[in-house]
Design a protein around this motif. Structure first.
Motif, short mmCIF file in Angstrom:
data_model
loop_
_atom_site.label_atom_id
_atom_site.label_comp_id
_atom_site.label_asym_id
_atom_site.label_seq_id
_atom_site.Cartn_x
_atom_site.Cartn_y
_atom_site.Cartn_z
N LYS A 188 25.08 -15.96 34.65
CA LYS A 188 24.93 -16.26 36.08
C LYS A 188 25.40 -15.09 36.94
CE LYS A 188 25.17 -21.30 36.21
NZ LYS A 188 25.95 -22.47 36.66
N THR A 231 23.12 -13.14 39.55
CA THR A 231 23.53 -13.03 40.96
C THR A 231 23.58 -11.57 41.39
OG1 THR A 231 24.78 -15.09 40.81
CG2 THR A 231 25.35 -13.60 42.61
N LYS A 246 21.60 -10.01 44.43
CA LYS A 246 22.31 -9.36 45.54
C LYS A 246 21.77 -7.95 45.76
CE LYS A 246 26.80 -11.63 45.51
NZ LYS A 246 28.21 -11.49 45.14
#
Length: 128
Positions: free
Chosen positions: A84, A88, A92
């Motif tokens: 995860k 992420t 980002k």
């Protein structure tokens, strides 16, 4: 021979397709919280800003050495957390500077399909 270009000359080299670049984690990347964090930092550094290093694939290839069900569950939780975090990080970077062309990479988890699904990885690699 004087008319022959050197195989590494700039014009012949630039016409070649870019090699496929993959990051493959160490098999102990989720053995502990510390190893998981070290792996994340190494991947973040390898990607660079906006995946400037043109990484094509991150393969999270870990082996669970745990003997008890409780330890195996903790390993699975660390694997999901690492995956995860990488997903992420990937998003980002994509959102941070939308004016730049983002060079996306795929994130694949080897063997642990439950973790790949739970972390919304791009794919899973399973044995025969």
């Amino acid at each position: 021979l004087s008319d022959t270009k050197h195989p590494l000359s700039s014009s012949s080299w630039s016409s070649k397709p870019k090699p496929f670049l993959a990051i493959i984690t160490e098999t102990d990347a989720c053995d502990s919280k510390q190893r998981m964090e070290e792996t994340y930092v190494a991947i973040k550094h390898a990607l660079g800003e906006q995946n400037e290093n043109d990484v094509d694939l991150i393969s999270i290839r870990v082996i669970c050495q745990e003997e008890t069900d409780t330890n195996r569950m903790e390993f699975q939780e660390r694997l999901i957390e690492l995956t995860k975090s990488i997903m992420t990080l990937k998003e980002k970077d994509k959102d941070r500077r939308p004016e730049l062309e983002y060079k996306s990479c795929m994130v694949v988890v080897n063997d642990h399909f439950e973790a790949a699904i739970a972390a919304n990885a791009d794919g899973v690699h399973v044995k025969e």
